[in-house]
Design a protein around this motif. Structure first.
Motif, PDB file in Angstrom:
ATOM      1  N   ASP A   1      53.089 -25.839   8.585  1.00  0.00           N
ATOM      2  CA  ASP A   1      51.683 -25.945   8.196  1.00  0.00           C
ATOM      3  C   ASP A   1      51.537 -26.567   6.816  1.00  0.00           C
ATOM      4  O   ASP A   1      50.641 -27.404   6.591  1.00  0.00           O
ATOM      5  CB  ASP A   1      51.017 -24.573   8.225  1.00  0.00           C
ATOM      6  N   ALA A   2      52.390 -26.180   5.887  1.00  0.00           N
ATOM      7  CA  ALA A   2      52.292 -26.696   4.522  1.00  0.00           C
ATOM      8  C   ALA A   2      52.724 -28.155   4.431  1.00  0.00           C
ATOM      9  O   ALA A   2      52.289 -28.880   3.531  1.00  0.00           O
ATOM     10  CB  ALA A   2      53.143 -25.845   3.580  1.00  0.00           C
ATOM     11  N   GLU A   3      53.565 -28.595   5.356  1.00  0.00           N
ATOM     12  CA  GLU A   3      54.109 -29.957   5.287  1.00  0.00           C
ATOM     13  C   GLU A   3      53.293 -30.972   6.076  1.00  0.00           C
ATOM     14  O   GLU A   3      53.537 -32.176   5.968  1.00  0.00           O
ATOM     15  CB  GLU A   3      55.559 -29.954   5.791  1.00  0.00           C
ATOM     16  N   CYS A   4      52.335 -30.523   6.887  1.00  0.00           N
ATOM     17  CA  CYS A   4      51.589 -31.426   7.762  1.00  0.00           C
ATOM     18  C   CYS A   4      50.202 -31.728   7.198  1.00  0.00           C
ATOM     19  O   CYS A   4      49.537 -30.859   6.639  1.00  0.00           O
ATOM     20  CB  CYS A   4      51.438 -30.823   9.160  1.00  0.00           C
ATOM     21  N   ASN A   5      49.766 -32.967   7.370  1.00  0.00           N
ATOM     22  CA  ASN A   5      48.409 -33.386   7.029  1.00  0.00           C
ATOM     23  C   ASN A   5      47.644 -33.483   8.343  1.00  0.00           C
ATOM     24  O   ASN A   5      47.762 -34.474   9.074  1.00  0.00           O
ATOM     25  CB  ASN A   5      48.445 -34.734   6.303  1.00  0.00           C
ATOM     26  N   ASP A   6      46.875 -32.454   8.661  1.00  0.00           N
ATOM     27  CA  ASP A   6      46.195 -32.395   9.955  1.00  0.00           C
ATOM     28  C   ASP A   6      45.135 -33.485  10.101  1.00  0.00           C
ATOM     29  O   ASP A   6      44.937 -34.028  11.194  1.00  0.00           O
ATOM     30  CB  ASP A   6      45.560 -31.016  10.155  1.00  0.00           C
ATOM     31  N   GLU A   7      44.456 -33.808   9.017  1.00  0.00           N
ATOM     32  CA  GLU A   7      43.449 -34.875   9.073  1.00  0.00           C
ATOM     33  C   GLU A   7      44.108 -36.203   9.435  1.00  0.00           C
ATOM     34  O   GLU A   7      43.616 -36.953  10.292  1.00  0.00           O
ATOM     35  CB  GLU A   7      42.734 -35.008   7.723  1.00  0.00           C
ATOM     36  N   ALA A   8      45.223 -36.485   8.792  1.00  0.00           N
ATOM     37  CA  ALA A   8      45.933 -37.725   9.076  1.00  0.00           C
ATOM     38  C   ALA A   8      46.506 -37.722  10.493  1.00  0.00           C
ATOM     39  O   ALA A   8      46.515 -38.755  11.174  1.00  0.00           O
ATOM     40  CB  ALA A   8      47.055 -37.928   8.060  1.00  0.00           C
TER      41      ALA A   8
ATOM     42  N   THR B   1      43.545 -45.822   7.673  1.00  0.00           N
ATOM     43  CA  THR B   1      44.889 -46.393   7.512  1.00  0.00           C
ATOM     44  C   THR B   1      45.981 -45.403   7.900  1.00  0.00           C
ATOM     45  O   THR B   1      47.161 -45.747   7.852  1.00  0.00           O
ATOM     46  CB  THR B   1      45.113 -46.874   6.073  1.00  0.00           C
ATOM     47  N   TYR B   2      45.606 -44.196   8.290  1.00  0.00           N
ATOM     48  CA  TYR B   2      46.598 -43.256   8.822  1.00  0.00           C
ATOM     49  C   TYR B   2      47.029 -43.635  10.241  1.00  0.00           C
ATOM     50  O   TYR B   2      47.996 -43.081  10.763  1.00  0.00           O
ATOM     51  CB  TYR B   2      46.023 -41.837   8.871  1.00  0.00           C
ATOM     52  N   ARG B   3      46.291 -44.527  10.895  1.00  0.00           N
ATOM     53  CA  ARG B   3      46.616 -44.872  12.279  1.00  0.00           C
ATOM     54  C   ARG B   3      47.998 -45.500  12.347  1.00  0.00           C
ATOM     55  O   ARG B   3      48.379 -46.323  11.507  1.00  0.00           O
ATOM     56  CB  ARG B   3      45.557 -45.819  12.849  1.00  0.00           C
ATOM     57  N   CYS B   4      48.739 -45.141  13.382  1.00  0.00           N
ATOM     58  CA  CYS B   4      50.151 -45.496  13.482  1.00  0.00           C
ATOM     59  C   CYS B   4      50.395 -46.994  13.301  1.00  0.00           C
ATOM     60  O   CYS B   4      51.267 -47.403  12.532  1.00  0.00           O
ATOM     61  CB  CYS B   4      50.691 -45.025  14.835  1.00  0.00           C
ATOM     62  N   ASP B   5      49.631 -47.841  13.969  1.00  0.00           N
ATOM     63  CA  ASP B   5      49.882 -49.272  13.881  1.00  0.00           C
ATOM     64  C   ASP B   5      49.615 -49.817  12.484  1.00  0.00           C
ATOM     65  O   ASP B   5      50.229 -50.808  12.068  1.00  0.00           O
ATOM     66  CB  ASP B   5      49.038 -50.027  14.914  1.00  0.00           C
ATOM     67  N   ARG B   6      48.737 -49.168  11.734  1.00  0.00           N
ATOM     68  CA  ARG B   6      48.423 -49.630  10.396  1.00  0.00           C
ATOM     69  C   ARG B   6      49.472 -49.191   9.371  1.00  0.00           C
ATOM     70  O   ARG B   6      49.496 -49.699   8.238  1.00  0.00           O
ATOM     71  CB  ARG B   6      47.022 -49.167   9.996  1.00  0.00           C
TER      72      ARG B   6
ATOM     73  N   ASP C   1      57.957 -40.546   2.789  1.00  0.00           N
ATOM     74  CA  ASP C   1      56.757 -39.737   2.971  1.00  0.00           C
ATOM     75  C   ASP C   1      55.634 -40.698   3.329  1.00  0.00           C
ATOM     76  O   ASP C   1      55.222 -41.521   2.489  1.00  0.00           O
ATOM     77  CB  ASP C   1      56.394 -38.986   1.686  1.00  0.00           C
ATOM     78  N   LEU C   2      55.152 -40.644   4.561  1.00  0.00           N
ATOM     79  CA  LEU C   2      54.062 -41.514   4.953  1.00  0.00           C
ATOM     80  C   LEU C   2      52.829 -41.217   4.096  1.00  0.00           C
ATOM     81  O   LEU C   2      52.671 -40.109   3.588  1.00  0.00           O
ATOM     82  CB  LEU C   2      53.740 -41.315   6.437  1.00  0.00           C
ATOM     83  N   ARG C   3      51.982 -42.203   3.935  1.00  0.00           N
ATOM     84  CA  ARG C   3      50.790 -42.029   3.101  1.00  0.00           C
ATOM     85  C   ARG C   3      50.027 -40.756   3.488  1.00  0.00           C
ATOM     86  O   ARG C   3      49.866 -40.418   4.658  1.00  0.00           O
ATOM     87  CB  ARG C   3      49.878 -43.245   3.215  1.00  0.00           C
ATOM     88  N   GLY C   4      49.625 -40.037   2.470  1.00  0.00           N
ATOM     89  CA  GLY C   4      48.901 -38.795   2.717  1.00  0.00           C
ATOM     90  C   GLY C   4      49.776 -37.596   2.996  1.00  0.00           C
ATOM     91  O   GLY C   4      49.258 -36.513   3.286  1.00  0.00           O
ATOM     92  N   THR C   5      51.094 -37.752   2.915  1.00  0.00           N
ATOM     93  CA  THR C   5      52.008 -36.633   3.161  1.00  0.00           C
ATOM     94  C   THR C   5      52.999 -36.511   2.018  1.00  0.00           C
ATOM     95  O   THR C   5      53.271 -37.483   1.309  1.00  0.00           O
ATOM     96  CB  THR C   5      52.799 -36.805   4.479  1.00  0.00           C
ATOM     97  N   GLY C   6      53.530 -35.314   1.849  1.00  0.00           N
ATOM     98  CA  GLY C   6      54.555 -35.101   0.839  1.00  0.00           C
ATOM     99  C   GLY C   6      54.116 -35.563  -0.536  1.00  0.00           C
ATOM    100  O   GLY C   6      53.029 -35.230  -1.009  1.00  0.00           O
ATOM    101  N   ALA C   7      54.939 -36.375  -1.176  1.00  0.00           N
ATOM    102  CA  ALA C   7      54.656 -36.861  -2.523  1.00  0.00           C
ATOM    103  C   ALA C   7      53.905 -38.185  -2.532  1.00  0.00           C
ATOM    104  O   ALA C   7      53.628 -38.719  -3.607  1.00  0.00           O
ATOM    105  CB  ALA C   7      55.965 -37.005  -3.303  1.00  0.00           C
TER     106      ALA C   7
END
Length: 299
Positions: free
Chosen positions: A189-196, A68-73, A53-59
């Motif tokens: 929709d429930a599984e996605c972090n739109d801001e990230a 820090t959501y940027r892909c390269d980071r 689970d990438l940061r800010g998603t899932g658990a």
């Protein structure tokens, strides 16, 4: 559910599924919780899936700095997972937007990748986006579907920028618009972090020329899997992206869309497993690869 701390203290969670040699799986979305991957059509019967689970998603936890959501980071998070698992090298699978992260990881840490599977990955990171023409041509392959007449004009408006994304066009992303596909999409929709997601592909995330140069030293075998009716990437774009990588092969799954493990699980698992089970011919120790890397060719 195992967790670890990223370098900045953000808690990262991953889910273990199955038995066997570990396979680190990087989800797409972008920034969708790994739950949508399920067990990748039964791949867990052959591999121990490490579903991050990438940061800010899932658990996983929310970082203090949204940048820090940027892909390269996120590459540092992937490396932190490898260290946590104690793997000198690891097999990696990236799906969709997760493929850009997988390629950036391979560019920065080529000695840490044993095998790399890229599943329906649009190669933004290589400066090769899917074009509207490619997406339109793939959509027209679905003319025989009962939902096509309503969905295609809306799809055209979305491609041209004249209209917003309409739920009626979702079937174009699945090879089979059946109950399983509907249930899979209903969770999006429930599984996605739109801001990230807005940050993931933001300015500065990619340097295609530098990434291509870095990937030129990748000795790991790469499988690029495309769906026959997927528009992003279409099979031709998948082949062109594979041509950039030194040891890549392309395979096209018949009748599949953007989530091929749903369209034909048996075909998908058989092809991925055949690739992952193939004996490696390169250096068995990451240090050997490092020693053989010519100076001045780093990322």
């Amino acid at each position: 559910m195992p967790t670890l701390r990223a370098a900045d203290g953000t808690e990262l969670a991953y889910h273990l599924c199955g038995e066997g040699e570990p396979l680190l799986v990087l989800p797409g979305g972008p920034m969708r919780a790994s739950a949508y991957l399920g067990d990748l059509g039964g791949l867990s019967a052959h591999r121990r899936l490490v579903l991050l689970d990438l940061r800010g998603t899932g658990a996983s936890g929310t970082p203090a700095d949204p940048a820090t959501y940027r892909c390269d980071r996120l590459v540092d998070d992937v490396e932190r997972v490898r260290e946590h698992l104690g793997l000198p090298r690891m097999d990696v699978l990236g799906h969709s937007a997760g493929g850009s992260l997988a390629l950036l990881y391979a560019a920065r840490h080529p000695e840490r990748v044993a095998r790399l599977a890229l599943v329906t990955v649009t190669p933004w990171v290589l400066g090769m986006p899917a074009t509207a023409e490619e997406r339109r041509a793939a959509a027209r392959l679905r003319e025989g579907e009962p939902w096509f007449a309503e969905a295609f004009p809306l799809f055209e408006r979305w491609l041209s920028g004249e209209g917003a994304f309409d739920p009626a066009i979702v079937p174009f992303f699945y090879g089979r618009w059946d109950d399983a596909a509907r249930a899979h999409d209903a969770r999006a929709d429930a599984e996605c972090n739109d801001e990230a997601a807005d940050v993931y592909f933001s300015e500065g995330a990619f340097d295609p020329a530098a990434t291509r140069a870095a990937l030129a030293r990748l000795t790991a075998p790469v499988l690029v899997l495309a769906g026959e009716v997927d528009g992003g990437p279409c099979p031709d774009l998948a082949r062109r992206s594979a041509a950039v990588l030194p040891h890549a092969e392309t395979v096209v799954q018949p009748g599949a869309g953007h989530y091929p493990w749903l369209d034909d699980p048996e075909w998908f698992v058989q092809r991925i497993t055949a690739f992952l089970d193939r004996p490696l011919t390169g250096p068995s120790d990451p240090a050997d690869l490092l020693d053989r890397t010519p100076p001045g060719n780093g990322p």
